[in-house]
Design a protein around this motif. Structure first.
Motif: not given
Length: 543
Positions: A416-426
């Motif tokens: 569920k989380d993988s598609p967007t998990h790291f998108d929020k990182y700088d």
């Protein structure tokens, strides 16, 4: 499965979104689940230095035939050296050629016997009370009725002597783990035994080496790096029981071992040099974890003068790895058999310091960071507190080169989380190093309920692992390194402290889990560029 809409995936190959990190797939290791002793480290004798217990010679037993009579006890009055303060005293009252007396060790849930195979045995011994030898070494079945191979030493003296013999097993015997090593004599008297070791053939035939079948499985993953020595194993339960690297180098007769935080004693046969050779043999680079002055039960060294000895310890460890032979610890590395420096780019300060309730990690990290950068400005220094932890836990006084984050989640949560998990990182960094991760089914890995489950993950967990790998690889401009954990598990009863684990084994056999083969598909087929992907319509799977 939801089929109400037809999903459409669009891949833009004309405009790559970034480069895939060449260090993306690696390995993480620590002494858990008998990963080293009884696992990858090929030593077959358990409690070889008689230090596992202060009260009794655990994993050793008397081996008496016919009318032989003897008794055994631990002895501290005859130390071999300061690292081996204890030996086994065997007082033989009655023994003869037809009724030998001695002791036996069944290894780690059995000694693996293969036909026409050479086993190297080494041990310290001396004898008094008229006992002059010979001493026989036999590989026998558990009931003592079947002899697989034997060797002997003709003469014993009253001073400590190290002996080495080779035992070759008979041709045509069936492989088995129902075996033990017996050391016996045919005369009355007192036998003192110390540091008894038995090795089968090892990877690349290295002395004090690694188990070939497990090494082959690791090599087959094509790892880019190895993070070592762990994990909780690096920290220890106390400062005194940390991974003290200086006590893990040199001959095994100079390595006392230490208690492992997972409930058993580590022989330290798997020492700093063995880790480095492990990397070299896989074509992987080291990611070195250094002790940062904090241990699992809360004991820590305060930043400043109290912490400084551990900072110096880390600098000396780095010198051992990459220093020239003209340096003190580079010279020691050469003495230990490897004059050429090893490659090193990343040094990790501590492990999971978000558990540190003292709030000292920021200052401890700064002290290590400054010292390492002053001597080795080219090295990247990794913080063990990443963005997933509360802001109050993170390092503020220095900007780490990379952040280590750990993820143990349900397979469904990863999907569920993988598609967007790291998108929020700088995207400007620091780099993200996912130093431990693994999907489980419904029961968390550290729960006592997990002990009733298989030691390795199911296909369901492997799907969660695959989903997370796609997320990390898609964002590998930021997530530059990642490694699954735990790596290894001895599947015998009592051999496991955690599940799931990537590779399972007993003394004779090994196997890869579904997650192992999922990782292998990714790690052996790493692309060069990140391509932009757009998905429209409903997801293929909904839950």
């Amino acid at each position: 499965m939801n089929r109400r809409q037809t999903p459409t995936m669009t891949i833009d190959a004309a405009q790559p979104a970034g480069k895939v990190s060449p260090l993306h797939y690696g390995l993480m290791t620590e002494e858990i689940n008998f990963s080293y002793d009884g696992g990858l480290y090929a030593e077959l004798i358990r409690n070889r230095a008689f230090l596992d217990s202060e009260k009794e010679a655990t994993h050793w037993s008397l081996a008496l035939a016919g009318g032989a009579m003897a008794k055994m006890a631990l002895d501290e009055s005859n130390p071999i050296n300061s690292a081996l303060p204890r030996c086994l005293r065997i007082e033989v009252a009655t023994a003869s050629r037809t009724s030998p007396a001695g002791v036996a060790n069944a290894g780690y849930w059995g000694i693996p016997i293969k036909p026409n195979t050479r086993y190297k045995a080494t041990f310290f011994a001396k004898a008094t009370g008229g006992l002059t030898g010979p001493i026989f070494l036999l590989l026998q079945s558990g009931d003592g009725k079947t002899l697989y191979g034997q060797a002997s030493v003709a003469k014993l003296t009253d001073t400590w002597t190290q002996y080495t013999v080779t035992i070759t097993t008979r041709k045509g015997i069936a492989p088995t783990t129902d075996a033990k090593l017996v050391l016996s004599v045919e005369q009355p008297g007192t036998l003192y035994l110390g540091m008894a070791s038995l090795f089968p053939p090892t990877w690349k035939n290295r002395a004090n080496g690694l188990r070939p079948d497990l090494m082959q499985m690791l090599v087959d993953l094509k790892p880019a790096f190895l993070r070592f020595p762990g994990g909780n194993y690096l920290e220890g339960n106390t400062i005194a029981t940390r991974f003290d690297w200086k006590k893990t180098i040199g001959p095994i007769s100079e390595r006392p071992g230490h208690p492992c935080p997972w409930g058993y004693r580590s022989s330290d046969g798997m020492g700093l040099m063995e880790f480095l050779l492990w990397c070299e043999d896989m074509g992987a680079e080291p990611v070195l974890g250094v002790y940062a002055g904090y241990s699992l039960r809360g004991e820590y060294a305060k930043p400043g003068p109290e912490l400084e000895p551990y900072v110096q310890e880390a600098l000396e460890e780095i010198e051992y790895v990459i220093g020239p032979v003209s340096s003190k610890w580079g010279a020691q590395r050469a003495k230990d058999g490897h004059p050429k420096p090893f490659p090193l780019r990343y040094v990790e300060v501590g492990n999971e310091d978000f558990f540190d309730r003292s709030g000292s990690y920021d200052a401890r990290f700064a002290q290590f960071y400054d010292a390492i950068k002053r001597v080795y400005p080219h090295l990247k220094v990794v913080s063990t507190v990443g963005n997933e932890q509360p802001a109050a836990k993170r390092v503020k006084s220095r900007r780490p080169d990379a952040l280590d984050e750990h993820y143990y989640r349900k397979a469904a949560d990863f999907i569920k989380d993988s598609p967007t998990h790291f998108d929020k990182y700088d995207r400007s960094g620091p780099e993200i190093f996912v130093g431990e991760w693994g999907a489980h089914e419904e029961v968390v890995p550290w729960s006592p309920q997990s002990r009733g489950l298989p030691p390795t993950p199911s296909m369901k967990a492997a799907l969660g692992d695959a989903a997370f790998m796609t997320a990390m690889e898609r964002t590998s401009d930021l997530v530059t390194m990642q490694c699954y954990a735990p790596l290894l598990v001895n599947v015998n009863p009592g051999g496991r402290q955690w599940r799931p684990n990537l590779i399972g084994y007993d003394a004779l056999r090994s196997f890869g889990s579904p997650s192992y083969y999922a990782i292998q598909m990714f790690s052996r087929n790493v692309g060069d560029e990140i391509l932009k992907v757009t998905l429209t319509g409903s997801p293929l799977l909904t839950s």
